[in-house]
Design a protein around this motif. Structure first.
Motif, mmCIF file in Angstrom:
data_model
loop_
_atom_site.group_PDB
_atom_site.id
_atom_site.type_symbol
_atom_site.label_atom_id
_atom_site.label_comp_id
_atom_site.label_asym_id
_atom_site.label_seq_id
_atom_site.Cartn_x
_atom_site.Cartn_y
_atom_site.Cartn_z
ATOM 1 N N TRP A 172 0.830 -1.209 0.000
ATOM 2 C CA TRP A 172 0.000 0.000 0.000
ATOM 3 C C TRP A 172 0.864 1.258 0.000
ATOM 4 O O TRP A 172 0.486 2.282 -0.580
ATOM 5 N N ASN A 230 1.956 1.789 -3.500
ATOM 6 C CA ASN A 230 0.879 2.436 -4.255
ATOM 7 C C ASN A 230 0.837 3.935 -3.969
ATOM 8 O O ASN A 230 0.579 4.746 -4.866
ATOM 9 N N HIS A 271 1.353 7.126 -6.670
ATOM 10 C CA HIS A 271 0.164 7.963 -6.861
ATOM 11 C C HIS A 271 0.523 9.151 -7.747
ATOM 12 O O HIS A 271 1.529 9.835 -7.528
ATOM 13 N N GLU A 300 6.229 -4.404 -9.548
ATOM 14 C CA GLU A 300 4.904 -3.819 -9.333
ATOM 15 C C GLU A 300 4.306 -3.239 -10.613
ATOM 16 O O GLU A 300 3.241 -2.625 -10.586
ATOM 17 N N LYS A 360 4.923 -0.715 -12.618
ATOM 18 C CA LYS A 360 4.663 0.719 -12.711
ATOM 19 C C LYS A 360 5.611 1.397 -13.702
ATOM 20 O O LYS A 360 5.735 2.620 -13.716
#
Length: 463
Positions: free
Chosen positions: A154, A157, A161, A197, A199
């Motif tokens: 989390w 994440n 953002h 992840e 990204k």
């Protein structure tokens, strides 16, 4: 005693405490000092502040009692507030603060949670704005530690953002590219964000905005793009058994590579290795090296296949053979052709040149890894007429170190347990060495292995 005298005495005491706290025994004996240090931190002038942060850093280095006391006394918030009180914290102060926070975060999930709550996003933005290599490493340590393991998902994440965390990552990459930072904390952080992840696309696109001067000057890419790809390539190459590579990341890398290949000018011969300092060329090269290692990567789980199978379905081999075929011949062959037919040979006039030293080798290396144990790829190359093209890479090239070694490996993988490809070079029933004009021109011959009865490629210069 005057105010300056008091400060001087405090600094002497702090210096002595810092020295004592360098050992485990010293840290245990100073457990009561931690609370007082935190209490005095907010009102500390710059020099005592630096010393108190260094003392906290030492006290938190692997000492469980001090690490828990730090959280109980709201240590992360106190440290963050002290840093935020400065419009622009000095690098030494930022470094010591991050080292203290990093040592606390290493204690466990409970500590990481407290550290993250205190520093995200304002304090992290302030830290990321300090363009100093000495600050960048502990910053990456804190980020990687807090975003690691299952409990860090989390927080990762949060870091990705678009409005809150992504500007921090962009600033980290920007600073790292400027100071040429290459420490492992940064590698692990970026690999975790981009690969594990998934990204990569988000961060890669965020590195270039519409008002980015670097982007408009160099076309599609800037130094930050090249640095990010180079860092990811280095991490995968150095730690293949410690990382996980997703299909998504592999496809993103291939897409960037294809786009870079359309951007680079292949009429200008490169004179340096990566990085060349020219973003588009560096992006081309680093994506190629990533593809090389992605195609060699094996999943630690026998139930999960690596991403190479997915890449092959997108036309990877066909495209790489096209790039390889468009290049002028290797230097050894060029010299031979020039001696025999002069410089007017079409292959010498019309071929693309390598934009950096090692480009041809990287192309062949990816193909060699794709060929390993894959009959479909072997057959595809034969059907595309690529066998002779690969044979031509089994020579020394002045601009491509290790081309001969990768070329021989590619041909070995091409012929292994594939009778159709073996017949393409030689008839199996022949018992004498097979030397075709094309192979002879590049110093090779095909012999029949007496033990297996199958053809093998031999370099005549070794005979």
């Amino acid at each position: 005693m005057s105010r300056s005298g008091e400060i001087g005495a405090d600094e002497e005491i702090l210096a002595a405490l810092i020295e004592v706290s360098k050992t485990p025994e010293g840290r245990r004996g100073l457990s009561d000092v931690l609370a007082d240090t935190l209490f005095l931190l907010p009102a500390s002038p710059s020099r005592p502040l630096l010393l108190r942060l260094r003392l906290l850093r030492n006290l938190l280095a692997g000492d469980e009692l001090n690490q828990y006391a730090f959280i109980e006394h709201s240590g992360p918030a106190v440290v963050a507030a002290a840093v935020l009180s400065f419009p622009s914290p000095a690098p030494d102060v930022a470094r010591a603060a991050l080292q203290a926070l990093g040592n606390a975060a290493l204690a466990g999930e409970f500590h990481r949670d407290a550290v993250w709550e205190a520093i995200f996003p304002e304090a992290l933005r302030k830290f990321a704005g300090v363009r100093d290599a000495g600050v960048l490493d502990p910053l990456c340590m804190v980020l990687d530690t807090c975003c690691g393991e299952e409990g860090g998902r989390w927080r990762l994440n949060d870091l990705c953002h678009e409005d809150l965390g992504l500007p921090i990552l962009v600033q980290v990459v920007n600073t790292a590219s400027q100071v040429e930072h290459k420490e492992e904390w940064l590698e692990w952080l970026l690999f975790k964000v981009c690969v594990e992840e998934q990204k990569f696309e988000i961060l890669f696109n965020a590195l270039c905005s519409s008002n980015d001067v670097e982007c408009t000057d160099s076309g599609e890419y800037n130094a930050k793009h090249a640095f990010l790809l180079g860092t990811l390539s280095r991490c995968l190459n150095n730690h293949p058994k410690e990382v996980t590579v997703s299909d998504s990341f592999a496809h993103h890398v291939f897409n960037v590579h294809k786009h870079a290949a359309e951007t680079v000018d292949f009429t200008h011969r490169g004179t340096s290795r990566l990085p060349t300092g020219r973003p588009a060329i560096d992006v081309l090269g680093y994506t190629l090296q990533l593809l090389r290692d992605i195609c060699a990567w094996e999943s630690p789980s026998s139930e999960t296949q690596g991403p190479v199978g997915s890449l092959l379905q997108t036309g990877l081999v066909k495209r790489l053979l096209k790039y390889l075929g468009e290049l002028e011949p290797p230097s050894t062959i060029r010299k031979s052709m020039a001696r025999g037919q002069g410089d007017n040979h079409p292959a010498l006039e019309n071929g693309n040149v390598c934009p950096y030293i090692g480009y041809r080798t990287d192309l062949v290396a990816v193909i060699a890894n794709c060929l390993h144990g894959r009959k479909k790829v072997q057959d595809e190359i034969r059907k595309l007429g690529g066998i002779l093209l690969l044979l031509q890479q089994c020579v020394i090239d002045e601009d491509n170190p290790y081309l001969r070694e990768w070329g021989l490996l590619a041909v070995k993988n091409l012929l292994e347990e594939n009778e159709e490809n073996q017949k393409e070079i030689s008839e199996l029933e022949m018992q004498e060495p097979v030397i075709t004009p094309e192979i002879a021109n590049i110093g090779l011959k095909v012999e029949i292995d007496k033990e297996t009865g199958r053809p093998k490629l031999v370099n005549t210069s070794d005979a």
